[in-house]
Design a protein around this motif. Structure first.
Motif, PDB file in Angstrom:
ATOM      1  N   GLY A   1       0.990  -1.145  -0.027  1.00  0.00           N
ATOM      2  CA  GLY A   1       0.101   0.129  -0.033  1.00  0.00           C
ATOM      3  C   GLY A   1       0.747   1.181   0.067  1.00  0.00           C
ATOM      4  N   SER A   2       0.192   2.260   0.370  1.00  0.00           N
ATOM      5  CA  SER A   2       1.118   3.614   0.138  1.00  0.00           C
ATOM      6  C   SER A   2       1.842   3.536   1.526  1.00  0.00           C
ATOM      7  CB  SER A   2       0.110   4.766   0.005  1.00  0.00           C
ATOM      8  OG  SER A   2      -0.828   4.980   0.966  1.00  0.00           O
ATOM      9  N   GLN A   3       3.082   4.410   1.476  1.00  0.00           N
ATOM     10  CA  GLN A   3       3.811   4.279   2.649  1.00  0.00           C
ATOM     11  C   GLN A   3       4.123   5.752   3.174  1.00  0.00           C
ATOM     12  OE1 GLN A   3       7.262   1.912   1.228  1.00  0.00           O
ATOM     13  NE2 GLN A   3       6.334   0.225   2.273  1.00  0.00           N
ATOM     14  N   ALA A   4       4.545   5.810   4.449  1.00  0.00           N
ATOM     15  CA  ALA A   4       4.760   6.895   5.005  1.00  0.00           C
ATOM     16  C   ALA A   4       5.789   8.039   4.304  1.00  0.00           C
ATOM     17  CB  ALA A   4       5.360   7.114   6.336  1.00  0.00           C
ATOM     18  N   CYS A   5       6.692   7.122   3.575  1.00  0.00           N
ATOM     19  CA  CYS A   5       7.742   7.970   2.818  1.00  0.00           C
ATOM     20  C   CYS A   5       6.999   8.506   1.250  1.00  0.00           C
ATOM     21  CB  CYS A   5       8.874   7.152   2.411  1.00  0.00           C
ATOM     22  SG  CYS A   5       8.572   5.802   1.660  1.00  0.00           S
ATOM     23  N   GLY A   6       5.819   8.095   1.038  1.00  0.00           N
ATOM     24  CA  GLY A   6       5.332   8.279  -0.372  1.00  0.00           C
ATOM     25  C   GLY A   6       5.401   7.261  -1.440  1.00  0.00           C
ATOM     26  N   ASP A   7       6.153   6.277  -0.961  1.00  0.00           N
ATOM     27  CA  ASP A   7       6.321   5.340  -2.029  1.00  0.00           C
ATOM     28  C   ASP A   7       5.201   4.247  -1.884  1.00  0.00           C
ATOM     29  OD1 ASP A   7       8.789   5.864  -2.902  1.00  0.00           O
ATOM     30  OD2 ASP A   7       9.978   4.307  -2.049  1.00  0.00           O
ATOM     31  N   VAL A   8       4.923   3.509  -2.958  1.00  0.00           N
ATOM     32  CA  VAL A   8       3.858   2.576  -2.914  1.00  0.00           C
ATOM     33  C   VAL A   8       4.273   1.081  -3.168  1.00  0.00           C
ATOM     34  CG1 VAL A   8       1.677   1.826  -4.032  1.00  0.00           C
ATOM     35  CG2 VAL A   8       2.255   4.204  -3.543  1.00  0.00           C
ATOM     36  N   GLY A   9       3.726   0.075  -2.196  1.00  0.00           N
ATOM     37  CA  GLY A   9       4.381  -1.110  -2.374  1.00  0.00           C
ATOM     38  C   GLY A   9       4.607  -1.899  -1.033  1.00  0.00           C
ATOM     39  N   LEU A  10       5.020  -3.008  -1.277  1.00  0.00           N
ATOM     40  CA  LEU A  10       5.175  -3.960   0.203  1.00  0.00           C
ATOM     41  C   LEU A  10       6.295  -3.274   1.215  1.00  0.00           C
ATOM     42  CD1 LEU A  10       5.775  -7.633  -0.961  1.00  0.00           C
ATOM     43  CD2 LEU A  10       4.037  -6.739   0.460  1.00  0.00           C
ATOM     44  N   GLY A  11       5.645  -3.329   2.413  1.00  0.00           N
ATOM     45  CA  GLY A  11       6.754  -2.641   3.623  1.00  0.00           C
ATOM     46  C   GLY A  11       5.759  -2.254   4.639  1.00  0.00           C
ATOM     47  N   ARG A  12       4.452  -2.037   4.261  1.00  0.00           N
ATOM     48  CA  ARG A  12       3.608  -1.640   5.311  1.00  0.00           C
ATOM     49  C   ARG A  12       3.460  -2.622   6.462  1.00  0.00           C
ATOM     50  NH1 ARG A  12      -0.862   2.298   4.294  1.00  0.00           N
ATOM     51  NH2 ARG A  12      -2.105   0.794   5.465  1.00  0.00           N
ATOM     52  N   MET A  13       3.402  -2.371   7.893  1.00  0.00           N
ATOM     53  CA  MET A  13       3.236  -3.078   8.717  1.00  0.00           C
ATOM     54  C   MET A  13       1.666  -3.750   8.936  1.00  0.00           C
ATOM     55  SD  MET A  13       3.848  -2.796  13.123  1.00  0.00           S
ATOM     56  CE  MET A  13       1.935  -2.323  13.727  1.00  0.00           C
ATOM     57  N   LEU A  14       1.372  -5.070   8.791  1.00  0.00           N
ATOM     58  CA  LEU A  14       0.188  -5.678   8.898  1.00  0.00           C
ATOM     59  C   LEU A  14      -0.599  -4.483   9.844  1.00  0.00           C
ATOM     60  CD1 LEU A  14      -0.081  -9.479   9.239  1.00  0.00           C
ATOM     61  CD2 LEU A  14      -0.474  -7.765   7.080  1.00  0.00           C
ATOM     62  N   GLU A  15      -1.953  -4.528   9.704  1.00  0.00           N
ATOM     63  CA  GLU A  15      -2.854  -3.969  10.501  1.00  0.00           C
ATOM     64  C   GLU A  15      -2.942  -4.410  11.736  1.00  0.00           C
ATOM     65  OE1 GLU A  15      -4.141  -0.810  10.158  1.00  0.00           O
ATOM     66  OE2 GLU A  15      -2.909  -0.949   8.191  1.00  0.00           O
ATOM     67  N   PRO A  16      -3.317  -3.742  12.916  1.00  0.00           N
ATOM     68  CA  PRO A  16      -3.175  -4.469  14.352  1.00  0.00           C
ATOM     69  C   PRO A  16      -4.294  -5.608  14.398  1.00  0.00           C
ATOM     70  CG  PRO A  16      -2.944  -2.217  14.650  1.00  0.00           C
ATOM     71  CD  PRO A  16      -3.058  -2.623  13.223  1.00  0.00           C
ATOM     72  N   GLU A  17      -5.470  -5.434  13.988  1.00  0.00           N
ATOM     73  CA  GLU A  17      -6.183  -6.565  13.929  1.00  0.00           C
ATOM     74  C   GLU A  17      -5.785  -7.845  13.462  1.00  0.00           C
ATOM     75  OE1 GLU A  17      -7.052  -3.758  12.499  1.00  0.00           O
ATOM     76  OE2 GLU A  17      -8.439  -4.249  10.852  1.00  0.00           O
TER      77      GLU A  17
END
Ligand code: PMT
Length: 396
Positions: A155-171
């Protein structure tokens, strides 16, 4: 019952922007019934305050390895042993690299090395960092050590890039942690496990025994309790600590073990014979210490009772699982023991690698099939073994 009732979780937080989600993660674990202790790295404190997490977890936050006050309350080794699972979320590229190298330079990396518990990581980093070859190698090293890797998601990342690397959602992390316990696979089952060596007295100060440390049996007992079973451990003399919620009765000789086991077989659903029982004992136990003025003495040995075979011959016998430590022809010897002792399942392992070790590789042998269980910590292998056993039981 809450899905994580009675579960003890260490949430390790490292320094990435996704650390802000840890407040929600902590709340979710607590709501699910878990007792949560937080361990933060220095850089994690730049993203989220210890005070917030202390308020949400209801427990003091652990920050430093060399903290006299914290060590006096609960030392890092005690903390490592306390947890049923350690989950690192977010796990940064830097933390994953340090963990893969087995560093012990702060509290969190030290706990990872010292823990016998399940470990999971939820990576979170920029897409290029995640796909970098070195990061992937580091993650693979951790996977091979049975670390569970949760995510990352895309998804979209804090740095502005898009792709794999976002932490899984807490639930999703909470769901995965709940599943990893599979709390119900042995609920309502009563298990009797034998473990450790036996000692067969020669005289008041000498005995015949073997190198069993009890680690395999104690790991199985601990994991079986985690999976919901009521566990009675009949143990020979070992140095292992009895896992919480396990009833442990200590014996010394094979004869004592036999009598205790037979007196406790009522309502047992599963019998697991992990003990390395001395096959022979001295025909006569000398009352006084044998003097050493002769160059040679003869010791006559007689056969000990075969405990697992006796259990197998009981009317209404439980599901019976044996173990075998072999120095050669592991599969052939395992099949022979399974058949001769009339067992339902036997785990055969290499005697030269297993006794006293923290890791084990094993072969699961049934009358009509066999397969290998890859090498791992005894706790992880024990979980796998219990899943195999649970899958063979009739519904209760
Ligand atoms: O304790 P650790 O250091 O963690 O090491 C674990 C282990 C090596 C002891 C364990 O994994 C293991 O393999 N235990 C069985 C050792 C063995 O070789 O047992 P055996 O081949 O003598 O016996 C086969 C089976 O019969 C075992 O289930 C044993 O408990 C049982 N037996 C054996 C002899 C006897 N007189 N009575 C029995 O019930």
């Amino acid at each position: 019952m809450l899905p994580l009732a009675n579960k003890r979780i260490i949430l390790g937080i490292t320094g990435g922007i996704a650390a802000y989600k840890c407040a929600e993660l902590t709340r979710g674990f607590v709501k699910a019934g878990a007792d949560v202790k937080i361990v933060m790295t220095k850089s994690a404190e730049e993203f989220v305050t210890p005070l917030t997490l202390q308020a949400l977890s209801g427990n003091r936050v652990h920050q430093n390895l060399l903290d006299i006050e914290a060590e006096a309350a609960m030392g890092h080794i005690e903390l490592a042993r306390w947890a049923d699972i350690i989950i690192i979320a977010p796990a940064t590229a830097n933390f994953i690299a340090r963990a893969a190298q087995g560093k012990a330079e702060d509290l969190l990396t030290t706990i990872l090395l010292a823990t016998p518990s399940l470990i999971a990581i939820a990576p979170a980093m920029n897409v290029e960092m995640w796909t970098d070859k070195q990061t992937q190698t580091n993650v693979e090293i951790l996977r091979k050590r049975d670390v569970i890797v949760l995510g990352p998601s895309s998804g979209s990342q804090a740095c502005g890039d898009v792709g794999l690397g976002r932490m899984l959602e807490p639930e999703l992390i909470i769901d995965s942690v709940t599943q990893s316990f599979q709390t119900d696979i042995l609920t309502g089952r009563k298990i009797l496990i034998t473990g450790g060596p036996t000692r067969e007295a020669i005289d008041p100060v000498r005995y015949i025994s073997n190198h069993s440390s009890g680690k395999m049996a104690y790991a199985l007992a601990s994991e079986a309790v985690n999976a919901g079973a009521e566990v009675l451990l009949v143990s020979g003399p070992v140095m292992e600590t009895v896992p919480e919620r396990v009833t442990c009765l200590k014996v010394t000789s094979a004869d004592e073990m036999l009598h205790l086991v037979l007196s406790r077989m009522q309502d047992v659903d599963i019998f697991i014979g992990v003990a390395a029982i001395a096959d022979y004992r001295p025909a006569k136990e000398e009352k006084q210490k044998i003097k050493k003025h002769k160059n040679q003495i003869d010791l006559t040995l007689i056969k000990n009772p075969d405990i697992i075979s006796e259990v197998a011959s009981l009317p209404n016998r439980p599901y019976i699982v044996g173990f075998a430590a072999e120095t050669e022809n592991i599969l052939e010897n395992g099949i022979e023991k399974l058949t001769r002792k009339n067992l339902d399942l036997l785990f055969a392992n290499d005697a030269t690698e297993t006794f006293g070790s923290d890791v084990v590789a094993s072969t699961a042998i049934f009358a009509d099939a066999n397969f290998t269980i890859k090498s791992g910590k005894k706790s992880a292998v024990a979980r796998h073994m219990l899943q195999i056993i649970a899958s063979k039981l009739p519904a209760n």
